[in-house]
Scaffold this motif. Structure first.
Motif, PDB file in Angstrom:
ATOM      1  N   ALA A   1      -9.687 -14.204 -44.366  1.00  0.00           N
ATOM      2  CA  ALA A   1      -8.843 -13.757 -43.251  1.00  0.00           C
ATOM      3  C   ALA A   1      -9.382 -12.429 -42.712  1.00  0.00           C
ATOM      4  N   HIS A   2      -9.822 -11.533 -43.608  1.00  0.00           N
ATOM      5  CA  HIS A   2     -10.366 -10.240 -43.176  1.00  0.00           C
ATOM      6  C   HIS A   2     -11.662 -10.430 -42.403  1.00  0.00           C
ATOM      7  N   TYR A   3     -12.425 -11.421 -42.828  1.00  0.00           N
ATOM      8  CA  TYR A   3     -13.690 -11.731 -42.148  1.00  0.00           C
ATOM      9  C   TYR A   3     -13.401 -12.093 -40.682  1.00  0.00           C
ATOM     10  N   TYR A   4     -12.399 -12.953 -40.460  1.00  0.00           N
ATOM     11  CA  TYR A   4     -12.070 -13.368 -39.085  1.00  0.00           C
ATOM     12  C   TYR A   4     -11.390 -12.242 -38.314  1.00  0.00           C
ATOM     13  N   LEU A   5     -10.597 -11.457 -39.023  1.00  0.00           N
ATOM     14  CA  LEU A   5      -9.940 -10.306 -38.391  1.00  0.00           C
ATOM     15  C   LEU A   5     -11.005  -9.362 -37.830  1.00  0.00           C
ATOM     16  N   ARG A   6     -12.036  -9.119 -38.621  1.00  0.00           N
ATOM     17  CA  ARG A   6     -13.133  -8.243 -38.174  1.00  0.00           C
ATOM     18  C   ARG A   6     -13.866  -8.832 -36.977  1.00  0.00           C
ATOM     19  N   HIS A   7     -13.927 -10.162 -36.918  1.00  0.00           N
ATOM     20  CA  HIS A   7     -14.637 -10.803 -35.806  1.00  0.00           C
ATOM     21  C   HIS A   7     -13.738 -11.004 -34.584  1.00  0.00           C
ATOM     22  N   GLY A   8     -12.476 -10.597 -34.690  1.00  0.00           N
ATOM     23  CA  GLY A   8     -11.588 -10.586 -33.525  1.00  0.00           C
ATOM     24  C   GLY A   8     -11.027 -11.925 -33.107  1.00  0.00           C
ATOM     25  N   ASN A   9     -11.115 -12.938 -33.969  1.00  0.00           N
ATOM     26  CA  ASN A   9     -10.556 -14.233 -33.579  1.00  0.00           C
ATOM     27  C   ASN A   9      -9.530 -14.722 -34.605  1.00  0.00           C
TER      28      ASN A   9
END
Ligand code: AP5
Ligand code: MG
Length: 192
Positions: free
Chosen positions: A157-165
Motif C-alpha cells: 500500500a505504501h508503494y502505491y501511495l508513493r506512486h500517487g495512485n
C-alpha cells in the motif's frame, strides 16, 4: 481503460466488490486465489503443491504468480475496458514487477484499498467458512492469513501511495455503501 488493483486483507470484500464492479462497469475480473483454487480442483501435480501452501494460509511463490499475470496481460483482448486484479500483487516484488509489466504494455493501474477492522474480517470469514468449503476458512488459518497480510502484503500500500495512485475506502460498511465509495473513485479516475 482502467485497471484496478482491489486490495485488502482476507475477508475485506475483494471478491464481493469485484462482482459489483464487473456488473456495473463491464470490467474483467482476475482473482488469483480463484485461479489457484481451480488448479487445485484439477488435481494436477502443480495443484497439489499449491494446495500445500494455500490450505495453511501461506503465499505461493512470486515467480508462479508473475508467470500467470504476464500470460494474462499479454493475451488481453484489445477492446478490454480494463481488469480488476483481486489478490494481486501481494508482495513488494510482485508490485515492482507488475509496474514494469504494465509499463511494457503501455498500461497502468490504480489501487483501491478496502480497509476493514480485524474483528470484522475474522467474523466474516468464520461465517463464510460454514458454507464456502475453503480449506483456509478455519480460525487458525484465518489468523495466519491476516498475519501474512500484515507482514508481506500491507507494505505494498505504501508503494502505491508513493506512486500517487492509491485510494483508501472504508470497507466496514454494508456492501452497497462500500461500493458507492469505490464507484466515486472509479468514475473520477476513469475520466482522466
Ligand atoms: P484469495 O482467494 O485472494 O483470498 P484472500 O485474500 O484471503 O481473500 P478472501 O477471498 O478470503 O476474501 P475477500 O477479500 O475476497 O472477501 P469476500 O468478498 O470473499 O487468496 C487465497 C490464497 O491464494 C492466499 O492465501 C495465497 O495462498 C494464494 N494467493 C492468491 N493470490 C496470491 C498472490 N498474488 N501471491 C501469492 N499467493 C497468492 O468477503 C468475505 C465474506 O464477507 C463473504 O462471505 C462476503 O459475503 C462477506 N462480505 C463482504 N463484504 C461485506 C460487507 N461489506 N458487509 C458484510 N459482509 C461482507
Ligand atoms: Mg476473494
Amino acid at each position: 481503460m482502467l485497471n484496478i488493483i482491489l486490495f485488502g486483507a482476507p475477508g475485506s470484500g475483494k471478491g464481493t466488490q469485484s462482482e459489483l464492479l464487473v456488473n456495473h462497469y463491464g470490467l474483467q475480473h482476475l482473482s488469483t486465489g480463484e485461479v489457484l483454487r481451480a488448479e487445485i480442483a484439477k488435481g494436477t501435480e502443480l495443484g497439489k503443491q499449491i494446495d500445500a501452501l494455500i490450505s495453511v494460509g501461506n503465499l505461493v511463490p512470486d515467480e508462479m504468480m508473475l508467470h500467470l499475470i504476464e500470460n494474462y496481460i499479454a493475451n488481453q483482448p484489445k477492446h478490454s475496458k480494463g481488469t480488476i486484479f483481486d489478490g494481486f500483487p501481494r508482495t513488494v516484488p510482485q508490485a515492482v514487477a507488475f509496474t514494469a509489466l504494465l509499463k511494457k504494455y503501455h498500461m497502468d493501474a490504480i489501487m483501491i484499498d478496502l480497509m476493514v477492522d480485524e474483528q470484522l474480517l475474522i467474523q466474516r470469514l468464520i461465517e463464510r467458512g460454514k458454507v464456502s468449503g475453503r480449506a483456509d476458512d478455519t480460525l487458525n488459518t484465518i489468523r495466519h492469513r491476516i498475519a501474512v497480510y500484515h507482514d508481506q502484503t500491507e507494505p505494498i500500500a505504501h508503494y502505491y501511495l508513493r506512486h500517487g495512485n492509491y485510494f483508501a475506502v472504508n470497507g466496514n460498511y454494508e456492501m452497497k455503501d462500500v461500493f458507492l465509495q469505490i464507484k466515486r473513485i472509479v468514475d473520477r479516475e476513469g475520466k482522466k
